[in-house]
Design a protein around this motif. Structure first.
Motif, PDB file in Angstrom:
ATOM      1  N   LEU A 132       7.077  -5.277  -3.170  1.00 46.57           N
ATOM      2  CA  LEU A 132       5.636  -5.151  -2.243  1.00 46.57           C
ATOM      3  C   LEU A 132       4.472  -5.336  -3.043  1.00 46.57           C
ATOM      4  CD1 LEU A 132       5.306  -3.695   1.175  1.00 46.57           C
ATOM      5  CD2 LEU A 132       3.178  -3.196  -0.607  1.00 46.57           C
ATOM      6  N   ASP A 133       3.554  -6.119  -2.311  1.00 47.09           N
ATOM      7  CA  ASP A 133       2.419  -6.529  -3.116  1.00 47.09           C
ATOM      8  C   ASP A 133       1.256  -6.118  -1.888  1.00 47.09           C
ATOM      9  OD1 ASP A 133       3.283  -7.701  -5.322  1.00 47.09           O
ATOM     10  OD2 ASP A 133       3.204  -9.699  -4.565  1.00 47.09           O
ATOM     11  N   LEU A 134       0.009  -5.628  -2.395  1.00 43.70           N
ATOM     12  CA  LEU A 134      -0.921  -5.157  -1.578  1.00 43.70           C
ATOM     13  C   LEU A 134      -2.416  -5.392  -2.324  1.00 43.70           C
ATOM     14  CD1 LEU A 134      -2.258  -4.032   1.070  1.00 43.70           C
ATOM     15  CD2 LEU A 134      -1.555  -1.542  -0.133  1.00 43.70           C
ATOM     16  N   LEU A 135      -3.418  -5.888  -1.862  1.00 39.25           N
ATOM     17  CA  LEU A 135      -4.701  -5.948  -2.250  1.00 39.25           C
ATOM     18  C   LEU A 135      -5.625  -5.658  -1.158  1.00 39.25           C
ATOM     19  CD1 LEU A 135      -6.083  -6.901  -5.006  1.00 39.25           C
ATOM     20  CD2 LEU A 135      -6.775  -8.907  -3.686  1.00 39.25           C
ATOM     21  N   CYS A 136      -6.254  -4.459  -1.569  1.00 45.90           N
ATOM     22  CA  CYS A 136      -7.417  -4.072  -0.712  1.00 45.90           C
ATOM     23  C   CYS A 136      -8.708  -4.158  -1.327  1.00 45.90           C
ATOM     24  CB  CYS A 136      -7.359  -2.351  -0.358  1.00 45.90           C
ATOM     25  SG  CYS A 136      -5.793  -2.180   0.388  1.00 45.90           S
ATOM     26  N   SER A 137      -9.599  -5.133  -0.928  1.00 45.83           N
ATOM     27  CA  SER A 137     -10.973  -5.296  -1.552  1.00 45.83           C
ATOM     28  C   SER A 137     -11.998  -4.122  -1.236  1.00 45.83           C
ATOM     29  CB  SER A 137     -11.422  -6.672  -1.197  1.00 45.83           C
ATOM     30  OG  SER A 137     -11.506  -6.867  -0.098  1.00 45.83           O
ATOM     31  N   PRO A 138     -12.882  -4.001  -2.026  1.00 50.94           N
ATOM     32  CA  PRO A 138     -13.954  -2.868  -1.900  1.00 50.94           C
ATOM     33  C   PRO A 138     -14.520  -3.030  -0.345  1.00 50.94           C
ATOM     34  CG  PRO A 138     -14.261  -3.738  -4.001  1.00 50.94           C
ATOM     35  CD  PRO A 138     -13.207  -4.615  -3.289  1.00 50.94           C
ATOM     36  N   GLY A 139     -14.513  -2.177   0.535  1.00 48.70           N
ATOM     37  CA  GLY A 139     -15.064  -2.290   1.796  1.00 48.70           C
ATOM     38  C   GLY A 139     -14.205  -3.022   2.760  1.00 48.70           C
ATOM     39  N   SER A 140     -13.231  -3.124   2.537  1.00 44.72           N
ATOM     40  CA  SER A 140     -12.444  -3.644   3.614  1.00 44.72           C
ATOM     41  C   SER A 140     -11.521  -2.791   4.276  1.00 44.72           C
ATOM     42  CB  SER A 140     -11.255  -4.657   2.943  1.00 44.72           C
ATOM     43  OG  SER A 140     -10.256  -3.707   2.105  1.00 44.72           O
ATOM     44  N   TRP A 141     -10.907  -3.093   5.386  1.00 41.70           N
ATOM     45  CA  TRP A 141     -10.251  -2.292   6.385  1.00 41.70           C
ATOM     46  C   TRP A 141      -8.883  -2.954   6.423  1.00 41.70           C
ATOM     47  CZ3 TRP A 141     -12.172   0.395  11.332  1.00 41.70           C
ATOM     48  CH2 TRP A 141     -11.132   1.258  11.973  1.00 41.70           C
ATOM     49  N   THR A 142      -7.758  -2.390   5.892  1.00 44.43           N
ATOM     50  CA  THR A 142      -6.460  -3.121   5.814  1.00 44.43           C
ATOM     51  C   THR A 142      -5.614  -2.282   6.882  1.00 44.43           C
ATOM     52  OG1 THR A 142      -6.736  -3.855   3.646  1.00 44.43           O
ATOM     53  CG2 THR A 142      -4.523  -3.527   4.369  1.00 44.43           C
ATOM     54  N   ALA A 143      -4.884  -2.796   7.706  1.00 41.12           N
ATOM     55  CA  ALA A 143      -4.060  -2.103   8.583  1.00 41.12           C
ATOM     56  C   ALA A 143      -2.622  -2.478   8.138  1.00 41.12           C
ATOM     57  CB  ALA A 143      -4.291  -2.664  10.045  1.00 41.12           C
ATOM     58  N   VAL A 144      -1.614  -1.387   8.135  1.00 44.43           N
ATOM     59  CA  VAL A 144      -0.220  -1.698   7.537  1.00 44.43           C
ATOM     60  C   VAL A 144       0.577  -1.486   8.636  1.00 44.43           C
ATOM     61  CG1 VAL A 144       1.435  -1.052   6.108  1.00 44.43           C
ATOM     62  CG2 VAL A 144      -0.985  -0.900   5.209  1.00 44.43           C
ATOM     63  N   ILE A 145       1.223  -2.530   8.999  1.00 45.35           N
ATOM     64  CA  ILE A 145       1.977  -2.642  10.294  1.00 45.35           C
ATOM     65  C   ILE A 145       3.522  -2.877   9.978  1.00 45.35           C
ATOM     66  CG2 ILE A 145       2.405  -4.092  12.545  1.00 45.35           C
ATOM     67  CD1 ILE A 145      -0.333  -2.827  12.459  1.00 45.35           C
ATOM     68  N   GLY A 146       4.445  -2.148  11.019  1.00 48.04           N
ATOM     69  CA  GLY A 146       5.832  -2.441  10.738  1.00 48.04           C
ATOM     70  C   GLY A 146       6.496  -1.399  11.441  1.00 48.04           C
ATOM     71  N   PRO A 147       7.949  -1.644  11.598  1.00 47.81           N
ATOM     72  CA  PRO A 147       8.804  -0.542  12.421  1.00 47.81           C
ATOM     73  C   PRO A 147       9.024   0.546  11.838  1.00 47.81           C
ATOM     74  CG  PRO A 147      10.008  -2.225  11.474  1.00 47.81           C
ATOM     75  CD  PRO A 147       8.668  -2.617  11.285  1.00 47.81           C
ATOM     76  N   ASN A 148       9.473   1.767  12.654  1.00 50.34           N
ATOM     77  CA  ASN A 148       9.889   2.795  11.917  1.00 50.34           C
ATOM     78  C   ASN A 148      10.758   2.776  10.913  1.00 50.34           C
ATOM     79  OD1 ASN A 148       8.302   4.181  13.796  1.00 50.34           O
ATOM     80  ND2 ASN A 148       9.918   4.595  15.203  1.00 50.34           N
ATOM     81  N   GLY A 149      10.693   3.246   9.749  1.00 52.57           N
ATOM     82  CA  GLY A 149      11.470   3.375   8.679  1.00 52.57           C
ATOM     83  C   GLY A 149      11.313   2.112   7.762  1.00 52.57           C
ATOM     84  N   SER A 150      10.103   1.288   7.912  1.00 57.05           N
ATOM     85  CA  SER A 150       9.937   0.389   7.118  1.00 57.05           C
ATOM     86  C   SER A 150       9.107   0.497   5.919  1.00 57.05           C
ATOM     87  CB  SER A 150       9.133  -0.706   8.067  1.00 57.05           C
ATOM     88  OG  SER A 150       7.834  -0.275   8.390  1.00 57.05           O
ATOM     89  N   GLY A 151       9.030   1.853   5.260  1.00 54.36           N
ATOM     90  CA  GLY A 151       8.445   2.208   4.054  1.00 54.36           C
ATOM     91  C   GLY A 151       6.801   2.191   4.039  1.00 54.36           C
ATOM     92  N   LYS A 152       6.172   2.320   5.403  1.00 61.42           N
ATOM     93  CA  LYS A 152       4.761   2.212   5.561  1.00 61.42           C
ATOM     94  C   LYS A 152       4.195   3.452   4.996  1.00 61.42           C
ATOM     95  CE  LYS A 152       4.710   1.830  10.001  1.00 61.42           C
ATOM     96  NZ  LYS A 152       5.995   2.086  10.157  1.00 61.42           N
ATOM     97  N   SER A 153       4.671   4.843   5.334  1.00 61.40           N
ATOM     98  CA  SER A 153       4.257   5.943   4.841  1.00 61.40           C
ATOM     99  C   SER A 153       4.694   6.179   3.483  1.00 61.40           C
ATOM    100  CB  SER A 153       4.792   7.160   5.636  1.00 61.40           C
ATOM    101  OG  SER A 153       4.325   7.020   6.785  1.00 61.40           O
ATOM    102  N   THR A 154       5.806   5.489   3.044  1.00 61.21           N
ATOM    103  CA  THR A 154       6.211   5.784   1.601  1.00 61.21           C
ATOM    104  C   THR A 154       5.175   4.936   0.690  1.00 61.21           C
ATOM    105  OG1 THR A 154       8.523   5.975   2.257  1.00 61.21           O
ATOM    106  CG2 THR A 154       8.001   5.339  -0.133  1.00 61.21           C
ATOM    107  N   LEU A 155       4.607   3.862   1.146  1.00 64.38           N
ATOM    108  CA  LEU A 155       3.769   2.890   0.276  1.00 64.38           C
ATOM    109  C   LEU A 155       2.367   4.062   0.300  1.00 64.38           C
ATOM    110  CD1 LEU A 155       2.343   0.380  -0.890  1.00 64.38           C
ATOM    111  CD2 LEU A 155       1.852  -0.283   1.838  1.00 64.38           C
ATOM    112  N   LEU A 156       2.128   4.480   1.367  1.00 62.66           N
ATOM    113  CA  LEU A 156       0.811   5.232   1.098  1.00 62.66           C
ATOM    114  C   LEU A 156       0.962   6.390   0.313  1.00 62.66           C
ATOM    115  CD1 LEU A 156      -0.656   5.688   4.792  1.00 62.66           C
ATOM    116  CD2 LEU A 156      -0.924   3.862   3.115  1.00 62.66           C
ATOM    117  N   LYS A 157       2.217   7.462   0.131  1.00 67.06           N
ATOM    118  CA  LYS A 157       2.409   8.421  -0.592  1.00 67.06           C
ATOM    119  C   LYS A 157       2.529   7.790  -2.086  1.00 67.06           C
ATOM    120  CE  LYS A 157       4.940  11.090   2.781  1.00 67.06           C
ATOM    121  NZ  LYS A 157       5.985  11.644   3.631  1.00 67.06           N
ATOM    122  N   ALA A 158       3.048   6.489  -2.186  1.00 63.45           N
ATOM    123  CA  ALA A 158       2.952   6.198  -3.846  1.00 63.45           C
ATOM    124  C   ALA A 158       1.620   5.926  -4.211  1.00 63.45           C
ATOM    125  CB  ALA A 158       3.931   4.787  -3.822  1.00 63.45           C
TER     126      ALA A 158
END
Length: 244
Positions: free
Chosen positions: A26-52
């Motif tokens: 998985l790739d992700l780029l958050c530029s300074p001052g941006s607001w990125t929303a992470v969308i996906g079904p339950n169990g898709s790894g969203k919270s794991t991404l944040l914890k990483a």
């Protein structure tokens, strides 16, 4: 991934728990001052991404770079992980956003900062309340106040609207937008609220273990949502699916 200014940059991220692949390439780029929303079904790894990104789970492959930590990182976890039984006051919990150890004695200046943060999240006068006396929505706001006390450059939120009524949700999104515009804060938010993602975020990541689509909120279209959630777009807000 293109070379450009970033606050958070994730490249080729893969995380496994035993034989289970939680996040894959998985790739992700958050530029300074941006607001990125992470969308996906339950169990898709969203919270794991944040914890990483927060360094709370081990990474099997890939890299994570954070370049906007000058004022620290604010983190609001999922409401279901918050324990109201812990014998503490709102003042004590919010003040821990400034220090790593428990505040047995809170200086007057810190108390003023806590009160100011509580007022910003709509909890004026709550500093002496016990956590056990709070509703789920109130506790969520307390953790938001805790995340703001350092005036962080990066705010990471995991389903922050959980437990809030519609008015509370609106107030929270308005506050986050103010922080982004006035203080230049970068926001990374996991959410199931497609409407909030479309109307408030500057960027969207749609994922199901790996990247399904990434870009502006215009990528919240029927094709991408079906690829992520596995069902047709009529189950999503109609107003969104006409875009992109």
């Amino acid at each position: 991934m293109e070379s450009q200014a970033y606050c958070v940059k994730v490249e080729g991220l893969t995380i496994r728990f035993g034989r289970n692949v939680a996040v894959e390439n998985l790739d992700l780029l958050c530029s300074p001052g941006s607001w990125t929303a992470v969308i996906g079904p339950n169990g898709s790894g969203k919270s794991t991404l944040l914890k990483a990104i927060l360094g709370l789970v081990d990474v099997d492959h890939g890299t994570i770079h954070i370049s906007c930590t000058g004022a620290g990182i604010g983190y609001v976890p999922q409401a279901k992980t918050l324990d109201r039984r812990f014998p503490a006051t709102v003042m004590e919990l919010v003040s821990t956003g400034l220090r790593s150890r428990w505040p047995f004695l809170i200086p007057g200046e810190v108390k003023k900062q806590v009160e100011a943060c509580l007022e910003r999240v709509g909890l004026r006068g709550y500093s002496k309340h016990l956590l056990s006396d709070l509703s789920g929505g109130e506790l969520q706001r307390v953790y938001l106040a805790r995340s703001l006390i350092r005036k962080p450059a990066l705010i990471i939120l995991d389903e922050p609207a959980t437990g809030l009524d519609r008015s509370g949700e609106t107030d929270m999104y308005v506050l986050l937008d103010q922080l982004r515009k006035e203080q230049g804060a970068t926001i990374l938010m996991v959410t199931h609220d497609l409407d909030a993602a479309y109307h408030h975020a500057t960027h969207v990541l749609i994922m199901n273990r790996t990247t399904i689509a990434a870009g502006t909120p215009a990528c919240l279209n029927q094709e991408n949502l079906k690829a992520a959630f596995g069902h047709s777009g009529h189950e999503h807000p109609v107003g969104l699916l006409g875009h992109g």
